[in-house]
Design an enzyme around this catalytic site. Structure first.
Site, PDB file in Angstrom:
ATOM      1  N   ARG A  58     -11.195 -15.518  -1.514  1.00  0.00           N
ATOM      2  CA  ARG A  58     -12.321 -14.570  -1.463  1.00  0.00           C
ATOM      3  C   ARG A  58     -13.269 -14.720  -2.642  1.00  0.00           C
ATOM      4  O   ARG A  58     -14.369 -14.207  -2.652  1.00  0.00           O
ATOM      5  CB  ARG A  58     -11.777 -13.127  -1.368  1.00  0.00           C
ATOM      6  CG  ARG A  58     -11.218 -12.787  -0.004  1.00  0.00           C
ATOM      7  CD  ARG A  58     -10.324 -11.571  -0.014  1.00  0.00           C
ATOM      8  NE  ARG A  58      -9.010 -11.842  -0.577  1.00  0.00           N
ATOM      9  CZ  ARG A  58      -8.026 -10.946  -0.666  1.00  0.00           C
ATOM     10  NH1 ARG A  58      -8.224  -9.728  -0.242  1.00  0.00           N
ATOM     11  NH2 ARG A  58      -6.861 -11.273  -1.194  1.00  0.00           N
ATOM     12  N   GLU A 101      -1.184  -2.941   5.238  1.00  0.00           N
ATOM     13  CA  GLU A 101      -2.285  -3.776   4.739  1.00  0.00           C
ATOM     14  C   GLU A 101      -3.572  -3.464   5.506  1.00  0.00           C
ATOM     15  O   GLU A 101      -3.536  -3.067   6.678  1.00  0.00           O
ATOM     16  CB  GLU A 101      -1.931  -5.254   4.890  1.00  0.00           C
ATOM     17  CG  GLU A 101      -0.823  -5.721   3.974  1.00  0.00           C
ATOM     18  CD  GLU A 101      -1.118  -5.414   2.508  1.00  0.00           C
ATOM     19  OE1 GLU A 101      -2.145  -5.861   1.997  1.00  0.00           O
ATOM     20  OE2 GLU A 101      -0.313  -4.692   1.898  1.00  0.00           O
TER      21      GLU A 101
HETATM   22  C1  UD1 Z   1      -1.959  -7.328  -2.371  1.00  0.00           C
HETATM   23  C2  UD1 Z   1      -1.076  -6.339  -1.604  1.00  0.00           C
HETATM   24  C3  UD1 Z   1      -1.891  -5.099  -1.315  1.00  0.00           C
HETATM   25  C4  UD1 Z   1      -2.424  -4.501  -2.603  1.00  0.00           C
HETATM   26  C5  UD1 Z   1      -3.189  -5.544  -3.413  1.00  0.00           C
HETATM   27  C6  UD1 Z   1      -3.497  -4.981  -4.803  1.00  0.00           C
HETATM   28  C7  UD1 Z   1       0.483  -7.677  -0.270  1.00  0.00           C
HETATM   29  C8  UD1 Z   1       0.823  -8.155   1.089  1.00  0.00           C
HETATM   30  N1  UD1 Z   1      -0.633  -6.942  -0.378  1.00  0.00           N
HETATM   31  O1  UD1 Z   1      -3.033  -7.686  -1.527  1.00  0.00           O
HETATM   32  O2  UD1 Z   1      -1.095  -4.135  -0.628  1.00  0.00           O
HETATM   33  O3  UD1 Z   1      -3.244  -3.376  -2.326  1.00  0.00           O
HETATM   34  O4  UD1 Z   1      -2.408  -6.733  -3.590  1.00  0.00           O
HETATM   35  O5  UD1 Z   1      -4.320  -5.808  -5.544  1.00  0.00           O
HETATM   36  O6  UD1 Z   1       1.192  -7.950  -1.199  1.00  0.00           O
HETATM   37  N2  UD1 Z   1       0.205 -14.673  -4.205  1.00  0.00           N
HETATM   38  C9  UD1 Z   1       1.139 -15.687  -4.354  1.00  0.00           C
HETATM   39  N3  UD1 Z   1       1.541 -16.345  -3.232  1.00  0.00           N
HETATM   40  C10 UD1 Z   1       1.087 -16.051  -1.993  1.00  0.00           C
HETATM   41  C11 UD1 Z   1       0.140 -15.011  -1.864  1.00  0.00           C
HETATM   42  C12 UD1 Z   1      -0.277 -14.331  -2.992  1.00  0.00           C
HETATM   43  O7  UD1 Z   1       1.583 -15.981  -5.448  1.00  0.00           O
HETATM   44  O8  UD1 Z   1       1.527 -16.704  -1.040  1.00  0.00           O
HETATM   45  C13 UD1 Z   1      -0.245 -13.960  -5.435  1.00  0.00           C
HETATM   46  C14 UD1 Z   1      -1.752 -14.107  -5.663  1.00  0.00           C
HETATM   47  O9  UD1 Z   1      -2.029 -15.237  -6.470  1.00  0.00           O
HETATM   48  C15 UD1 Z   1      -2.093 -12.781  -6.351  1.00  0.00           C
HETATM   49  C16 UD1 Z   1      -1.028 -11.812  -5.851  1.00  0.00           C
HETATM   50  O10 UD1 Z   1       0.013 -12.587  -5.279  1.00  0.00           O
HETATM   51  O11 UD1 Z   1      -1.991 -12.874  -7.756  1.00  0.00           O
HETATM   52  C17 UD1 Z   1      -1.592 -10.889  -4.776  1.00  0.00           C
HETATM   53  O12 UD1 Z   1      -2.138 -11.683  -3.733  1.00  0.00           O
HETATM   54  P1  UD1 Z   1      -3.539 -11.363  -3.066  1.00  0.00           P
HETATM   55  O13 UD1 Z   1      -3.814 -12.393  -2.041  1.00  0.00           O
HETATM   56  O14 UD1 Z   1      -4.559 -11.082  -4.073  1.00  0.00           O
HETATM   57  O15 UD1 Z   1      -3.120 -10.013  -2.291  1.00  0.00           O
HETATM   58  P2  UD1 Z   1      -4.089  -8.845  -1.869  1.00  0.00           P
HETATM   59  O16 UD1 Z   1      -4.754  -9.191  -0.602  1.00  0.00           O
HETATM   60  O17 UD1 Z   1      -4.943  -8.462  -3.017  1.00  0.00           O
HETATM   61 MG    MG Z   2      -5.366  -9.301  -4.858  1.00  0.00          MG
END
Ligand code: UD1
Ligand code: MG
Length: 467
Positions: A17, A166
């Site tokens: 994003r 979500e």
């Molecule tokens: C996530 C939460 C959401 C919350 C939000 C807060 C989940 C499913 N959702 O959404 O409920 O409101 O954070 O900011 O957890 N990451 C990995 N591996 C992956 C996917 C993500 O390491 O496969 C890490 C990303 O680098 C990031 C963190 O996890 O630092 C959160 O991932 P992101 O994609 O930002 O989740 P959100 O959509 O923000």
């Molecule tokens: Mg996030």
């Protein structure tokens, strides 16, 4: 804190994003990668609360860049690095950690942080730890009430336990809920391990959601934090800008509590790394960056931009000045419209005026370069007065050369020195001269046309000037 714990930062995601083609954790927030703020919070928690805690990072997307950054800036901190092969969701990232971290079960609790929540603090970590340990819960999530909850997971309260939905999977009714998941949690290790294998990707994103650990009827809880904006994750460049303003404001408030006076918080940007002493006044539209140290009672004029500067007390910077990598002694006056480049070193009460550029030069105490000059690779002695339009011609097209000018000299306007050249103490250079041979102490130099003349009569001229 007596329980053995580990802190895990999830930072493997692609950050799509953001749309800027670099790993989101490394995107700069006020000149420092977003991730560094999270790392610093973990290290501070470890230092202050539980010394033998381990700090782990889950990386995946563009992992070489992430490793290079950690090795460069955090070589002394021993982080455990886990690789998530494919970015299948936050639950999958945690699973990678649980399977790769040695002796994971010896930790009673696991804290999970997101690499995109930079204003997380020791107090937040302490708050969720207190909740899990005093209420005998298995998992606790940090929540906040957001004015605009769009994009975040919504937290639904049940008679016992809570669940998280979500954005993509939420009904229009659920989307109205303002209580959101911040992505900061603490889990009892055994409970997390048991839950994680049962999580499916049966949702709109086809991702494994860590949030599915939270279910109605389960022994899970939440801590709702005030000043919720500090815990909002950064997913877009718009959120990056908003967080940058919040971080800046928090820093300015803290500096003002220490006696630094700002005309306008909204147009002033000061990096958290900058150290400022009391009694200093900052006019609007000022930026101060890097490892800058500003002494007591300084004045920083409007539209000035400072980076890696070191000021003693009582320095006055007039508006529109740009200074980088320089050292400035007490009561120096600089600007307006001055430029100090790396290696400029100014003695007490020196004066640099408008449209003057100084690079890699030492300017003695009380020396004055008041108007329209370039001084590079030079050493200027105490109390020497340099007139308008002076240039050290320091570059012959191949190499840079040094100009030395002694103490108590008078360098007339529109003069140049062709470096390497040395002018002694108490010398007088007549206006419009090009000095290309060294001048002994007390000499007079004039060159208008082809010849340079040195006469031992500087003292006479200087005396006349003083009279
Ligand atoms: C996530 C939460 C959401 C919350 C939000 C807060 C989940 C499913 N959702 O959404 O409920 O409101 O954070 O900011 O957890 N990451 C990995 N591996 C992956 C996917 C993500 O390491 O496969 C890490 C990303 O680098 C990031 C963190 O996890 O630092 C959160 O991932 P992101 O994609 O930002 O989740 P959100 O959509 O923000
Ligand atoms: Mg996030």
């Amino acid at each position: 804190m007596s329980d053995k714990i580990c802190l895990v930062i999830l930072a493997a995601g692609q950050g799509t994003r953001m749309k800027i083609g670099m790993p989101k954790p490394l995107v700069p927030l006020m000149n420092r990668p977003i991730l560094d703020y999270v790392l610093d919070a973990c290290l501070a928690f470890k230092r202050q609360k539980v010394n033998d805690a381990s700090v782990s990072l889950v990386i995946g997307h563009q992992s070489e860049q992430m490793i290079a950054h950690i090795e460069r800036y955090y070589s002394s901190s021993k982080f455990h690095i886990t690789r998530q092969q494919q970015q299948l969701g936050t639950a999958d990232a945690v699973k990678s950690f649980l399977t790769q971290f040695p002796d994971v079960m010896s930790n009673k609790y696991i804290f999970i942080l997101s690499g995109d929540v930079p204003m997380v603090s020791v107090e937040h970590l302490e708050g969720i730890y207190r909740e899990i340990s005093t209420h005998n819960l298995k998992a606790v999530v940090a929540t906040v009430t957001a004015a605009n909850p769009t994009g975040y997971g919504r937290v639904l309260s049940h008679t016992t336990g809570l669940s998280i939905v979500e954005e993509k999977d939420a009904s229009s009714e659920v989307k109205k809920i303002q209580k959101i998941n911040t992505g900061l949690y603490v889990f009892e290790t055994k409970y997390l391990k048991d839950c994680i294998d049962k999580i499916s990707n049966n949702n709109k994103s086809r991702e494994f959601y860590l949030t599915d650990v939270f279910q109605a009827g389960s022994p899970v809880g939440a801590v709702n934090f005030e000043r919720g904006e500090d815990l909002l994750g950064i997913n877009t460049l718009e959120q990056l800008e908003e967080t940058s303003k919040r971080l800046n404001r928090r820093n300015l408030i803290s500096l003002s509590q220490q006696g630094v006076r700002f005309w306008d918080f909204d147009s002033t940007f000061i990096e958290p790394s900058v150290v400022m002493a009391s009694g200093t006044v900052v006019y609007p539209n000022v930026i101060i960056e890097g490892n800058s140290k500003i002494g007591q009672g300084c004045t920083i004029g409007a539209f000035s931009h400072l980076k890696d500067v070191e000021f003693a007390d009582g320095v006055c910077i007039k508006s529109h000045s740009v200074l980088e990598g320089c050292k400035v002694a007490a009561q120096v006056e600089i600007g307006p419209f001055a430029r100090l480049r790396p290696g400029a070193n100014l003695g007490t009460k020196a004066k640099i005026g408008n449209f003057v550029e100084v690079k890699k030069s030492t300017i003695g105490p009380g020396a004055k370069i008041s108007h329209l000059s370039y001084v590079g690779d030079a050493i200027i002695g105490d109390n020497t007065n340099i007139g308008c339009g002076f240039i050290t011609c320091n570059y012959d097209g191949v190499q840079k050369h040094v100009t030395k000018i002694g103490k108590d000299c008078f360098i007339g306007s529109d003069s140049q020195t062709i470096a390497p050249v040395e002018i002694g103490d108490n010398c007088f250079v007549a206006s419009g001269s090009t000095i290309n041979t060294s001048m002994p102490d007390g000499s007079f130099g004039i060159s208008r046309g082809r010849q340079t003349t040195h006469l031992n009569m500087a003292k006479k001229f200087l005396k006349t000037k003083q009279d």
